[in-house]
Scaffold this motif. Structure first.
Motif, PDB file in Angstrom:
ATOM      1  N   PRO A  52       4.336  -4.104  10.592  1.00 23.24           N
ATOM      2  CA  PRO A  52       4.519  -4.372   9.553  1.00 23.24           C
ATOM      3  C   PRO A  52       3.744  -5.366   8.711  1.00 23.24           C
ATOM      4  O   PRO A  52       3.167  -5.307   7.586  1.00 23.24           O
ATOM      5  CB  PRO A  52       5.972  -4.272   9.124  1.00 23.24           C
ATOM      6  CG  PRO A  52       6.956  -4.500  10.182  1.00 23.24           C
ATOM      7  CD  PRO A  52       5.579  -4.654  11.583  1.00 23.24           C
ATOM      8  N   ARG A  53       3.706  -6.402  10.101  1.00 22.44           N
ATOM      9  CA  ARG A  53       3.370  -8.054   9.060  1.00 22.44           C
ATOM     10  C   ARG A  53       2.107  -7.977   9.173  1.00 22.44           C
ATOM     11  O   ARG A  53       0.970  -8.308   8.468  1.00 22.44           O
ATOM     12  CB  ARG A  53       3.536  -9.617   9.659  1.00 22.44           C
ATOM     13  CG  ARG A  53       5.379  -9.694   9.548  1.00 22.44           C
ATOM     14  CD  ARG A  53       6.292 -10.518  10.406  1.00 22.44           C
ATOM     15  NE  ARG A  53       5.268  -9.962  11.820  1.00 22.44           N
ATOM     16  CZ  ARG A  53       5.952 -10.285  13.455  1.00 22.44           C
ATOM     17  NH1 ARG A  53       6.124 -11.546  13.428  1.00 22.44           N
ATOM     18  NH2 ARG A  53       5.350  -9.844  14.577  1.00 22.44           N
ATOM     19  N   GLY A  54       1.174  -6.827   9.435  1.00 17.51           N
ATOM     20  CA  GLY A  54      -0.433  -6.544   9.429  1.00 17.51           C
ATOM     21  C   GLY A  54      -0.735  -5.975   8.228  1.00 17.51           C
ATOM     22  O   GLY A  54      -1.966  -6.585   7.857  1.00 17.51           O
ATOM     23  N   GLY A  55      -0.318  -5.270   7.915  1.00 16.47           N
ATOM     24  CA  GLY A  55      -0.471  -5.608   6.789  1.00 16.47           C
ATOM     25  C   GLY A  55      -0.848  -3.400   6.132  1.00 16.47           C
ATOM     26  O   GLY A  55      -1.273  -3.265   5.090  1.00 16.47           O
ATOM     27  N   SER A  56      -1.517  -3.388   7.047  1.00 12.92           N
ATOM     28  CA  SER A  56      -1.635  -1.516   7.214  1.00 12.92           C
ATOM     29  C   SER A  56      -1.524  -0.568   6.714  1.00 12.92           C
ATOM     30  O   SER A  56       0.064  -1.104   6.171  1.00 12.92           O
ATOM     31  CB  SER A  56      -2.501  -1.268   8.051  1.00 12.92           C
ATOM     32  OG  SER A  56      -1.823  -0.642   8.970  1.00 12.92           O
ATOM     33  N   VAL A  57      -1.762   0.523   5.470  1.00  9.21           N
ATOM     34  CA  VAL A  57      -0.880   1.911   5.393  1.00  9.21           C
ATOM     35  C   VAL A  57       0.204   2.141   6.424  1.00  9.21           C
ATOM     36  O   VAL A  57       1.421   1.706   6.525  1.00  9.21           O
ATOM     37  CB  VAL A  57      -1.201   2.470   4.552  1.00  9.21           C
ATOM     38  CG1 VAL A  57      -0.769   3.791   4.091  1.00  9.21           C
ATOM     39  CG2 VAL A  57      -2.347   2.259   3.473  1.00  9.21           C
ATOM     40  N   PHE A  58      -0.495   2.292   8.064  1.00 14.93           N
ATOM     41  CA  PHE A  58       0.302   2.588   9.119  1.00 14.93           C
ATOM     42  C   PHE A  58       2.118   1.883   9.613  1.00 14.93           C
ATOM     43  O   PHE A  58       2.625   2.386   9.430  1.00 14.93           O
ATOM     44  CB  PHE A  58      -0.652   3.195  10.101  1.00 14.93           C
ATOM     45  CG  PHE A  58      -0.123   3.862  11.414  1.00 14.93           C
ATOM     46  CD1 PHE A  58       0.887   3.507  12.050  1.00 14.93           C
ATOM     47  CD2 PHE A  58      -0.337   5.186  10.823  1.00 14.93           C
ATOM     48  CE1 PHE A  58       1.107   4.389  13.051  1.00 14.93           C
ATOM     49  CE2 PHE A  58       0.313   6.052  11.943  1.00 14.93           C
ATOM     50  CZ  PHE A  58       1.032   5.825  12.954  1.00 14.93           C
ATOM     51  N   GLY A  59       1.499   0.740   9.366  1.00 21.57           N
ATOM     52  CA  GLY A  59       2.060  -0.666   9.686  1.00 21.57           C
ATOM     53  C   GLY A  59       3.603  -0.694   8.340  1.00 21.57           C
ATOM     54  O   GLY A  59       4.898  -0.530   8.369  1.00 21.57           O
ATOM     55  N   LEU A  60       2.925  -0.721   7.094  1.00 22.10           N
ATOM     56  CA  LEU A  60       3.886  -0.577   5.935  1.00 22.10           C
ATOM     57  C   LEU A  60       5.143   0.757   5.914  1.00 22.10           C
ATOM     58  O   LEU A  60       5.861   1.066   5.163  1.00 22.10           O
ATOM     59  CB  LEU A  60       3.288  -0.876   4.805  1.00 22.10           C
ATOM     60  CG  LEU A  60       2.664  -2.369   4.912  1.00 22.10           C
ATOM     61  CD1 LEU A  60       1.399  -3.043   3.943  1.00 22.10           C
ATOM     62  CD2 LEU A  60       3.737  -3.537   4.715  1.00 22.10           C
ATOM     63  N   ALA A  61       3.974   1.983   6.106  1.00 24.74           N
ATOM     64  CA  ALA A  61       4.726   3.452   5.752  1.00 24.74           C
ATOM     65  C   ALA A  61       6.468   3.331   6.498  1.00 24.74           C
ATOM     66  O   ALA A  61       7.565   3.396   5.927  1.00 24.74           O
ATOM     67  CB  ALA A  61       4.023   3.837   6.381  1.00 24.74           C
TER      68      ALA A  61
END
Length: 137
Positions: A52-61
């Motif tokens: 989730p620290r990567g900042g993309s939508v997939f990781g943050l979802a």
């Protein structure tokens, strides 16, 4: 690389593949992140290892605090509502009204995963193929 770890655990991929590839006319495909399973040109399951620290939508979802293995799939109606309300390991990505995500970990109920992925397949497959999928006993 962003929020994606391209090195998904091969044992995890094999476990999900065994469920998905047992469904009629399903094929596996590398996706823009992780691996997805499709019926014809429609994705019904997508597995990825995200940070989730990567900042993309997939990781943050998933709204997680640390990297995790996640699978997204399709759901609808009362089942979708129940999964959304239940909270983790389930989460609701914003990009589609019918996509639900699930965090996979040591406590994952694989019988439930198989049922959810079969349901997802039936939502995406042509009716003729969906009728071939028998509900679990």
């Amino acid at each position: 690389m962003g929020d994606v770890d391209d090195d998904l655990d091969p044992a995890l991929v094999a476990r999900v593949a065994a469920i998905c590839l047992a469904l009629p006319e399903t094929h596996e495909q590398d996706a823009w992140i992780g691996v997805r399973w499709r019926i014809r040109q429609r994705t019904f399951a997508h597995l990825a290892h995200v940070d989730p620290r990567g900042g993309s939508v997939f990781g943050l979802a998933a709204r997680l605090r640390s990297p995790a293995d996640v699978i997204t799939f399709r759901s609808s109606g009362a089942e979708l509502e129940a999964l959304v309300r239940s909270g983790l390991p389930f989460y609701k990505p914003d990009w589609s009204p019918h996509v639900i995500g699930m965090v996979l970990d040591d406590d994952t109920d694989w019988d439930e995963v198989a049922e959810l992925l079969a349901d997802s397949y039936c939502l995406m497959a042509p009716k003729k193929l969906a009728r071939l999928v028998q509900p679990p006993p």
